[in-house]
Motif scaffolding. Structure first.
Motif, PDB file in Angstrom:
ATOM      1  N   GLN A  73      96.287 153.264  61.078  1.00  0.00           N
ATOM      2  CA  GLN A  73      96.254 151.960  61.740  1.00  0.00           C
ATOM      3  C   GLN A  73      94.801 151.572  61.993  1.00  0.00           C
ATOM      4  OE1 GLN A  73      97.587 152.153  65.855  1.00  0.00           O
ATOM      5  NE2 GLN A  73      98.756 150.295  65.526  1.00  0.00           N
ATOM      6  N   SER A  74      94.491 150.290  61.797  1.00  0.00           N
ATOM      7  CA  SER A  74      93.116 149.863  62.082  1.00  0.00           C
ATOM      8  C   SER A  74      92.872 149.867  63.591  1.00  0.00           C
ATOM      9  CB  SER A  74      92.849 148.466  61.519  1.00  0.00           C
ATOM     10  OG  SER A  74      93.483 147.474  62.287  1.00  0.00           O
ATOM     11  N   LEU A 123      91.418 147.577  65.247  1.00  0.00           N
ATOM     12  CA  LEU A 123      91.761 146.245  65.751  1.00  0.00           C
ATOM     13  C   LEU A 123      93.256 146.131  66.030  1.00  0.00           C
ATOM     14  CD1 LEU A 123      90.869 143.359  66.472  1.00  0.00           C
ATOM     15  CD2 LEU A 123      91.334 142.744  64.099  1.00  0.00           C
ATOM     16  N   LYS A 124      94.083 146.617  65.116  1.00  0.00           N
ATOM     17  CA  LYS A 124      95.536 146.546  65.289  1.00  0.00           C
ATOM     18  C   LYS A 124      95.966 147.323  66.534  1.00  0.00           C
ATOM     19  CE  LYS A 124      99.642 145.604  63.478  1.00  0.00           C
ATOM     20  NZ  LYS A 124     100.133 144.262  63.309  1.00  0.00           N
ATOM     21  N   GLU A 151      95.046 145.247  69.572  1.00  0.00           N
ATOM     22  CA  GLU A 151      95.951 144.100  69.716  1.00  0.00           C
ATOM     23  C   GLU A 151      97.313 144.526  70.257  1.00  0.00           C
ATOM     24  OE1 GLU A 151      95.002 140.651  66.589  1.00  0.00           O
ATOM     25  OE2 GLU A 151      95.673 142.507  65.642  1.00  0.00           O
ATOM     26  N   VAL A 188      89.307 137.692  67.096  1.00  0.00           N
ATOM     27  CA  VAL A 188      90.064 138.056  65.905  1.00  0.00           C
ATOM     28  C   VAL A 188      90.049 136.881  64.948  1.00  0.00           C
ATOM     29  CG1 VAL A 188      92.319 138.738  65.031  1.00  0.00           C
ATOM     30  CG2 VAL A 188      91.536 139.591  67.246  1.00  0.00           C
ATOM     31  N   ARG A 223      91.417 139.242  59.872  1.00  0.00           N
ATOM     32  CA  ARG A 223      92.019 140.576  59.848  1.00  0.00           C
ATOM     33  C   ARG A 223      91.911 141.266  58.485  1.00  0.00           C
ATOM     34  NH1 ARG A 223      95.324 137.607  63.136  1.00  0.00           N
ATOM     35  NH2 ARG A 223      95.660 138.443  65.225  1.00  0.00           N
ATOM     36  N   CYS A 239      85.291 140.502  64.237  1.00  0.00           N
ATOM     37  CA  CYS A 239      85.680 141.693  65.007  1.00  0.00           C
ATOM     38  C   CYS A 239      84.671 142.838  64.871  1.00  0.00           C
ATOM     39  CB  CYS A 239      87.079 142.152  64.611  1.00  0.00           C
ATOM     40  SG  CYS A 239      87.233 142.678  62.888  1.00  0.00           S
ATOM     41  N   CYS A 275      88.840 145.556  62.159  1.00  0.00           N
ATOM     42  CA  CYS A 275      90.042 145.359  61.347  1.00  0.00           C
ATOM     43  C   CYS A 275      90.066 146.250  60.112  1.00  0.00           C
ATOM     44  CB  CYS A 275      90.183 143.898  60.931  1.00  0.00           C
ATOM     45  SG  CYS A 275      88.924 143.332  59.744  1.00  0.00           S
ATOM     46  N   ARG A 276      88.943 146.876  59.774  1.00  0.00           N
ATOM     47  CA  ARG A 276      88.860 147.629  58.523  1.00  0.00           C
ATOM     48  C   ARG A 276      88.443 149.086  58.713  1.00  0.00           C
ATOM     49  NH1 ARG A 276      91.885 146.157  55.310  1.00  0.00           N
ATOM     50  NH2 ARG A 276      90.666 146.774  53.534  1.00  0.00           N
ATOM     51  N   TYR A 312      89.600 153.001  60.209  1.00  0.00           N
ATOM     52  CA  TYR A 312      90.733 153.851  60.538  1.00  0.00           C
ATOM     53  C   TYR A 312      90.174 155.187  61.020  1.00  0.00           C
ATOM     54  CZ  TYR A 312      92.696 150.221  57.635  1.00  0.00           C
ATOM     55  OH  TYR A 312      93.032 148.986  57.125  1.00  0.00           O
TER      56      TYR A 312
END
Length: 111
Positions: free
Chosen positions: A22-23, A25-26, A29, A38, A41, A48, A80-81, A83
């Motif tokens: 999962q990123s 950012l996710k 959120e 944001v 994404r 972000c 967002c990118r 992990y």
């Protein structure tokens, strides 16, 4: 489901879990945490941007216009990118206000 890591945000003092698949950012959120604006994404808009202070992560594709190689060397990435591969410590990077304004349109009534 992959491993779950702890992400500590030095800017806000928040801490949250993030699955390896999962990123960051996710994960933010999903917990209602607001650290960065944001946008797309998908690694293209640069809204972000965060700095990773500690820990290891894997990167997806990011716009070189927003994250040139020298920025990446200093830990500047798009939330967002990335992990996590280990626990992370991050800080939010402030964005210029002009970059956050959305296009506004006006509608005139026709008579």
């Amino acid at each position: 489901m992959g491993s779950v890591f702890q992400v500590t945000n030095r800017t806000t003092g928040d801490s949250f879990s993030c699955d390896q698949e999962q990123s960051v950012l996710k994960a933010m959120e999903q917990r209602g945490l607001k650290c960065v604006p944001v946008g797309c994404r998908g690694g293209g808009c640069g809204f972000c941007k965060i700095r990773v202070l500690d820990g290891e992560f894997e990167c997806g594709k990011m716009s070189r216009a927003h994250v040139p190689p020298e920025a990446l060397e200093h830990g500047e990435v798009l939330a967002c990118r990335i992990y996590p591969l280990t626990d992370l410590t991050i800080e939010c990077l402030s964005q210029p206000v002009a970059g956050l304004t959305s296009k506004q349109t006006t509608t005139k009534a026709l008579r």
